[in-house]
Design a protein around this motif. Structure first.
Motif, PDB file in Angstrom:
ATOM      1  N   ARG A 180     -21.157 -33.131 -73.007  1.00 14.08           N
ATOM      2  CA  ARG A 180     -20.808 -33.840 -74.080  1.00 14.08           C
ATOM      3  C   ARG A 180     -19.428 -34.571 -73.822  1.00 14.08           C
ATOM      4  N   VAL A 181     -19.284 -35.845 -74.011  1.00 11.84           N
ATOM      5  CA  VAL A 181     -18.066 -36.733 -74.178  1.00 11.84           C
ATOM      6  C   VAL A 181     -17.188 -36.071 -75.054  1.00 11.84           C
ATOM      7  N   LEU A 182     -15.957 -36.476 -75.008  1.00 16.32           N
ATOM      8  CA  LEU A 182     -14.855 -36.385 -76.045  1.00 16.32           C
ATOM      9  C   LEU A 182     -15.032 -37.596 -76.900  1.00 16.32           C
ATOM     10  N   THR A 183     -14.976 -37.306 -78.326  1.00 18.82           N
ATOM     11  CA  THR A 183     -14.709 -38.347 -79.046  1.00 18.82           C
ATOM     12  C   THR A 183     -14.315 -37.726 -80.507  1.00 18.82           C
ATOM     13  N   GLY A 184     -13.717 -38.523 -81.181  1.00  9.30           N
ATOM     14  CA  GLY A 184     -13.346 -38.053 -82.620  1.00  9.30           C
ATOM     15  C   GLY A 184     -11.788 -37.935 -82.691  1.00  9.30           C
ATOM     16  N   GLN A 185     -11.706 -37.150 -83.608  1.00  7.14           N
ATOM     17  CA  GLN A 185     -10.086 -36.719 -84.056  1.00  7.14           C
ATOM     18  C   GLN A 185      -9.572 -35.269 -83.671  1.00  7.14           C
TER      19      GLN A 185
ATOM     20  N   THR B  61      -5.910 -33.859 -60.719  1.00  2.00           N
ATOM     21  CA  THR B  61      -5.274 -32.980 -61.395  1.00  2.00           C
ATOM     22  C   THR B  61      -5.927 -33.108 -62.911  1.00  2.00           C
ATOM     23  N   TYR B  62      -5.858 -34.424 -63.260  1.00  4.10           N
ATOM     24  CA  TYR B  62      -6.306 -34.917 -64.433  1.00  4.10           C
ATOM     25  C   TYR B  62      -7.810 -34.660 -65.034  1.00  4.10           C
ATOM     26  N   ALA B  63      -8.639 -35.053 -63.543  1.00  4.70           N
ATOM     27  CA  ALA B  63     -10.061 -34.787 -63.672  1.00  4.70           C
ATOM     28  C   ALA B  63     -10.451 -33.440 -63.733  1.00  4.70           C
ATOM     29  N   LEU B  64      -9.728 -32.592 -63.164  1.00  4.75           N
ATOM     30  CA  LEU B  64      -9.954 -30.870 -63.428  1.00  4.75           C
ATOM     31  C   LEU B  64      -9.819 -30.457 -64.628  1.00  4.75           C
ATOM     32  N   TRP B  65      -8.590 -31.106 -65.337  1.00  2.00           N
ATOM     33  CA  TRP B  65      -8.380 -30.616 -66.800  1.00  2.00           C
ATOM     34  C   TRP B  65      -9.481 -31.234 -67.830  1.00  2.00           C
ATOM     35  N   HIS B  66      -9.684 -32.441 -67.340  1.00  2.80           N
ATOM     36  CA  HIS B  66     -10.732 -33.084 -68.345  1.00  2.80           C
ATOM     37  C   HIS B  66     -12.082 -32.239 -68.225  1.00  2.80           C
ATOM     38  N   ASP B  67     -12.592 -32.034 -67.102  1.00  5.07           N
ATOM     39  CA  ASP B  67     -13.658 -31.376 -66.926  1.00  5.07           C
ATOM     40  C   ASP B  67     -13.637 -29.896 -67.837  1.00  5.07           C
ATOM     41  N   ARG B  68     -12.513 -28.928 -67.605  1.00  2.00           N
ATOM     42  CA  ARG B  68     -12.352 -27.888 -68.333  1.00  2.00           C
ATOM     43  C   ARG B  68     -12.428 -28.219 -69.954  1.00  2.00           C
ATOM     44  N   LEU B  69     -11.982 -29.037 -70.285  1.00  2.00           N
ATOM     45  CA  LEU B  69     -11.927 -29.612 -71.824  1.00  2.00           C
ATOM     46  C   LEU B  69     -13.462 -29.889 -72.196  1.00  2.00           C
ATOM     47  N   LEU B  70     -14.241 -30.535 -71.430  1.00  2.00           N
ATOM     48  CA  LEU B  70     -15.562 -30.628 -71.578  1.00  2.00           C
ATOM     49  C   LEU B  70     -16.501 -29.418 -71.960  1.00  2.00           C
ATOM     50  N   ARG B  71     -16.152 -28.480 -70.708  1.00  2.00           N
ATOM     51  CA  ARG B  71     -16.760 -27.277 -70.513  1.00  2.00           C
ATOM     52  C   ARG B  71     -16.572 -26.126 -71.823  1.00  2.00           C
ATOM     53  N   TYR B  72     -15.234 -26.032 -71.989  1.00  2.00           N
ATOM     54  CA  TYR B  72     -14.732 -24.929 -72.738  1.00  2.00           C
ATOM     55  C   TYR B  72     -14.214 -25.106 -74.221  1.00  2.00           C
ATOM     56  N   SER B  73     -14.034 -26.414 -74.526  1.00  4.83           N
ATOM     57  CA  SER B  73     -13.803 -26.890 -75.936  1.00  4.83           C
ATOM     58  C   SER B  73     -14.543 -25.895 -77.064  1.00  4.83           C
ATOM     59  N   ASN B  74     -16.021 -25.797 -76.682  1.00  6.25           N
ATOM     60  CA  ASN B  74     -16.585 -25.373 -77.831  1.00  6.25           C
ATOM     61  C   ASN B  74     -16.301 -23.823 -77.842  1.00  6.25           C
ATOM     62  N   VAL B  75     -16.331 -22.993 -76.630  1.00  2.00           N
ATOM     63  CA  VAL B  75     -15.889 -21.857 -76.721  1.00  2.00           C
ATOM     64  C   VAL B  75     -14.579 -21.448 -77.279  1.00  2.00           C
ATOM     65  N   ALA B  76     -13.686 -22.456 -77.057  1.00  6.10           N
ATOM     66  CA  ALA B  76     -12.254 -22.305 -77.627  1.00  6.10           C
ATOM     67  C   ALA B  76     -12.332 -22.485 -79.244  1.00  6.10           C
TER      68      ALA B  76
END
Length: 448
Positions: A269-274, A294-309
């Motif tokens: 699921r993509v990033l959206t909102g505040q 490098t940005y693509a790597l961090w972007h993928d990590r945000l998508l994958r692990y934001s819910n866990v965080a």
């Protein structure tokens, strides 16, 4: 005040709330009937039809690939919301060839309008449960203040938009969550059943349920409030069993589709909102360059692990609040405004820390903040709760800067971050002693 005067006052308020609830449902139905419809009804009606045909393949349909590329977004909840809508979809299908269906453009259009009925009813039942919980815990509450909190919660922040326009079940989640809070102190097993229904309404409610389970666990270990050591396990076990019972038919019908809906698509699921991940992503894109590896790597990590965080951060903050209170010999109880603060914290953090925040995500946290503040200050008026309610609407309506959309997003982030700080601080302070006032009479026209 004499008993007769109290009874007359209760009867007047009973009439006021009945009028509000009836008007709210009628308004929602009229607006819906006249085409006030968002896009999300497609997933709910499709899921309901796969329940009606007995296949239970409710997670097979996928749409809007841009939200969860490359496969798209599947129905994202347990079967419970679709089960509640299924009778109305069946009714629409039965009336498909009637003038009523023709007047709105056919059977599908009729189904899209009728599925709002259980959502609107859940909203008013949730507001009544909120009212009854406050009156149970704080009989001294000012009924005028309580009404002036419920009214904008329905119409200003507003559950009307969530249910009548966006087809979402936040009112159903609030209803079962408040029922869990009311029932658990009296009967742990029934509280566990209600917690399972809350999870089945929306699985993200686990963050709001976590502090209730923690109180049961810690209270049982210390033998507080008459709790036994196994109370938390009974409560959590029943909650899991109820949620599992709803999930079993679709799991048997198509386990791969269930795994996709609850795990795979949430990582895509993509990033959206505040939420904070969106701000981090924007900063990384500006610093590293949106096209860099490098940005693509961090972007993928945000998508994958934001819910866990999000879950980890919420659990850590709640644990810190419990530890702080216990160290000062002020353990949090089951009938305690600090528990409501932590329940509200779970909802507010889903705005502050989640990677996906959209139009129907705000109302449940704002209602929980209002509930906490009403119980905390009764019989005084809940100024923090009102500030959240009207501040949210002021930002979303009054701030219209299309050339600089980050300003509105920044204000919303700041508002919910401030609310998160307020409820977290309140959870770490001593439970305020309820102010004294004349006892109120609880209306008996709605069952527990």
């Amino acid at each position: 005040m004499t008993n007769g005067a109290r009874a007359a006052q209760a009867a007047r308020w009973q009439g006021v709330y009945l009028a509000l609830y009836a008007g709210y449902v009628l308004l929602g139905l009229v607006m819906r009937w006249n085409g006030w419809i968002h896009y999300d009804h497609i997933w709910f009606v499709d899921a309901a039809r796969h329940i009606l045909d007995g296949s239970w393949r409710i997670y097979d349909f996928k749409g809007t690939p841009s939200i969860a590329p490359p496969d798209g977004l599947a129905y994202s909840y347990s079967p419970l919301p679709a089960l509640l809508m299924a009778p109305f979809v069946a009714l629409a299908d039965a009336l498909r060839d009637t003038p009523l269906a023709a007047s709105v453009g056919g059977g599908d259009q009729l189904a899209y309008r009728l599925i709002v009925v259980p959502l609107l009813l859940a909203d008013v039942l949730a507001m009544e449960q909120l009212r009854r919980l406050v009156r149970d815990w704080r009989p001294t509450v000012d009924e005028t203040a309580l009404f002036l909190g419920i009214l904008p919660t329905l119409l200003v922040t507003g559950f009307l938009q969530v249910s009548a326009y966006r087809d979402h079940q936040e009112g159903l989640v609030l209803l079962f969550l408040l029922t869990t809070l009311r029932v658990t102190p009296r009967h742990v097993a029934w509280g566990g059943v209600c917690a399972g229904l809350t999870l089945a309404a929306k699985q993200t409610s686990v963050l709001e349920l976590l502090p209730i389970g923690a109180v049961l666990l810690l209270g049982g270990l210390r033998r507080r409030e008459g709790l036994r050591p196994g109370a938390a396990f009974v409560w959590a076990g029943l909650a899991a069993a109820v949620f599992g019972a709803f999930m079993l038919p679709p799991l048997l019908a198509g386990p791969d589709a269930v795994v996709y809906a609850f795990l795979t698509q949430e990582q895509r699921r993509v990033l959206t909102g505040q939420g904070l991940p969106v701000w981090i992503d924007s900063a990384l894109a500006g610093t590293l360059g949106a096209g860099s590896a490098t940005y693509a790597l961090w972007h993928d990590r945000l998508l994958r692990y934001s819910n866990v965080a999000l879950v980890g951060a919420a659990t850590a903050l709640m644990a810190a609040a419990f530890w702080w209170s216990a160290r000062r010999d002020r353990p949090i109880g089951l009938v305690d405004s600090r528990l409501l603060a932590l329940v509200a914290l779970g909802g507010v953090l889903q705005i502050v820390l989640a990677k996906w925040v959209t139009g129907h995500y705000y109302q449940l946290p704002l209602a929980l903040v209002l509930l906490w503040d009403t119980v905390r200050v009764a019989p005084r008026w809940p100024l923090v709760g009102w500030a959240g309610t009207f501040g949210f609407r002021a930002i979303t309506v009054a701030v219209d800067l299309p050339a600089v959309p980050q300003i509105k997003d920044g204000l919303l982030f700041a508002l919910f971050a401030a609310l998160a700080g307020a409820v977290l601080v309140a959870a770490c302070r001593p439970e305020p002693a309820p102010a004294r006032a004349a006892p109120a009479t609880t209306p008996t026209w709605v069952a527990v």
